[in-house]
Design an enzyme around this catalytic site. Structure first.
Site, short mmCIF file in Angstrom:
data_model
loop_
_atom_site.label_atom_id
_atom_site.label_comp_id
_atom_site.label_asym_id
_atom_site.label_seq_id
_atom_site.Cartn_x
_atom_site.Cartn_y
_atom_site.Cartn_z
N ASP A 185 -10.74 -0.02 -0.93
CA ASP A 185 -9.58 -1.41 -0.92
C ASP A 185 -9.03 -1.30 -1.85
OD1 ASP A 185 -8.46 -3.87 -1.18
OD2 ASP A 185 -10.64 -4.93 -2.10
N HIS A 187 -6.57 -2.98 -2.94
CA HIS A 187 -6.61 -4.41 -3.84
C HIS A 187 -5.02 -4.71 -3.55
CE1 HIS A 187 -8.20 -7.40 -5.89
NE2 HIS A 187 -8.82 -7.89 -5.00
N GLU A 211 -8.57 -1.07 3.02
CA GLU A 211 -7.68 -1.97 3.18
C GLU A 211 -6.66 -2.31 1.49
OE1 GLU A 211 -10.55 -5.79 1.99
OE2 GLU A 211 -11.04 -3.88 2.14
N GLU A 237 -6.17 -10.41 3.88
CA GLU A 237 -6.96 -11.17 3.36
C GLU A 237 -6.13 -11.79 2.88
OE1 GLU A 237 -7.87 -10.00 -0.98
OE2 GLU A 237 -8.58 -8.90 0.51
N HIS A 286 -12.51 -11.53 6.20
CA HIS A 286 -12.32 -10.96 4.21
C HIS A 286 -13.08 -12.47 3.80
CE1 HIS A 286 -10.65 -12.13 -0.11
NE2 HIS A 286 -10.92 -10.84 -0.10
#
Length: 384
Positions: A185, A187, A211, A237, A286
């Site tokens: 991730d 982020h 991700e 997400e 998510h």
């Protein structure tokens, strides 16, 4: 049957539950959590409740249209989360009325169990992932784990930080072996330019996915990454509708990650999954939230053909887990060898301990602490 009450319960900065009650005694539960904004979403739900009070709860799609599109201003994380919580609760009610789990009402199960993945986070500064944690999860039956890049991350970070990232991913690959996998991730902490550099540097470790390599406001640029790396790209997400997912699907992502508690609930995420299937994209909802949100995800996971894996962050190791204390019969969410068996109970397939929820409600969390505040060495804002 008519809706008589709509209540919200703030259980934490990352848990806002919704209860829809009826005049026949049936009730449905949903999760409307927008992390660190529980009071904001609770207020939106109160404002939307006029669309529902006094109506029949069963025509869920008709209600969704009015909730999601009934205001001149719509969309986004706050209103999307409010709609999501109400939508999930309406589906739970519908399932309970018909005595069937939601996935049966969505066309029946496409599979018998749901593959889970969870996080192998490191407590050590500057490290991405914890190999010992990853190894233990694989030993427990998980075939996929995830870790997030340590941060803050510079616009074009130093060679030392990049080398650290590479070593960490090599250690994760060694820990999980070649019979399991790991995702990374980013982020939204990484610039498009540095994301390409990192993808090149770690491609040899074979991550299952990268991700959220870009911030959502830069989604239009994600094709620059999908076209230049062999690593599958996952995102979504912080996208809240089919319309927001369409450009990233067209840009070549491999895994769509809508959040049921943000992206309009079961109604909209089922549609997002159907849209993704047209692009041969799989769906991994998510879910960094509690058991109600997870149960809603599992219902969709069972009903869509293009399901990949289901994220969870709560402790599911046993029915005695503190994270499952709001449920009666919590064993339905305890995995076996990294998978959840198909729940057969009505609605969400879980039973809420209403007294426990009411006792756990906290008014003081209407003024939350919020997310961590990070800065770069020069004092400028850094993405968390």
């Amino acid at each position: 049957m008519k809706i008589t009450t709509i209540e919200t319960f703030v259980l934490g900065e990352r848990q806002l539950l919704v209860r829809i009650g009826t005049d026949v005694g049936l009730a449905g539960w949903g999760d409307a959590t927008l992390e660190h904004r529980p009071g904001t979403v609770a207020a939106a739900i109160r404002e939307m409740s006029g669309h529902l009070i006094g109506t029949d709860p069963l025509p869920v799609t008709r209600h969704w249209q009015r909730l999601a599109r009934g205001g001149f201003y719509r969309g986004g994380p706050v209103l999307g989360s409010a709609v999501a919580g109400l939508d999930i609760a309406l589906w739970d009610l519908r399932g309970r009325f018909y005595g069937a789990p939601i996935h049966e009402l969505l066309g029946g199960p496409c599979r018998d169990r749901v593959r889970l993945y969870t996080h192998a986070l490191s407590a050590r500064p500057e490290h991405t992932g914890e190999p010992d944690r990853a190894r233990a999860l694989v030993a427990a039956g998980y075939t996929l784990v995830k870790a997030a890049i340590s941060g803050p991350v510079g616009f074009l970070d130093s060679p030392r930080q990049t080398a650290r990232f590479v070593r960490d991913l090599e250690a994760l690959r060694e820990a999980v072996g070649d019979e399991a996998d790991f995702g990374i991730d980013l982020h939204g902490r990484v610039s498009p330019h540095h994301a390409r550099r990192l993808a090149d540097a770690v491609a040899h470790t074979g991550p299952a996915f990268l991700e959220e390599p870009l911030r959502p406001e830069h989604s239009r640029l994600i094709g620059q990454l999908t076209a230049t790396t062999s690593i599958p790209i996952a995102t979504g997400e912080r996208l809240y509708s089919r319309e927001e997912f369409l450009p990233v699907l067209q840009a070549g992502i491999a895994i769509a990650q809508p959040d049921l508690a943000h992206a309009g609930g079961i109604t909209e995420v089922f549609r997002i999954a159907t849209l993704a299937e047209s692009f041969d994209v799989q769906v991994a909802p998510h879910c960094p939230l509690g058991p109600v949100a997870l149960a809603a995800c599992v219902q969709v996971d069972l009903a869509v053909p293009n399901f990949y894996a289901q994220e969870h962050v709560i402790d599911l190791r046993s029915a005695d887990s503190r994270d499952l204390r709001l449920l009666t019969g919590p064993e339905v969410l305890v995995p076996v060898a990294g998978h959840l068996d198909r729940p057969t109970g009505p609605g969400l397939g879980i039973e809420i301990d209403e007294d426990a929820v009411r006792a756990a409600h906290r008014d003081d969390l209407l003024v939350p602490r919020g997310t961590p505040r990070w800065s770069h060495p020069d004092g400028g804002f850094a993405e968390w």
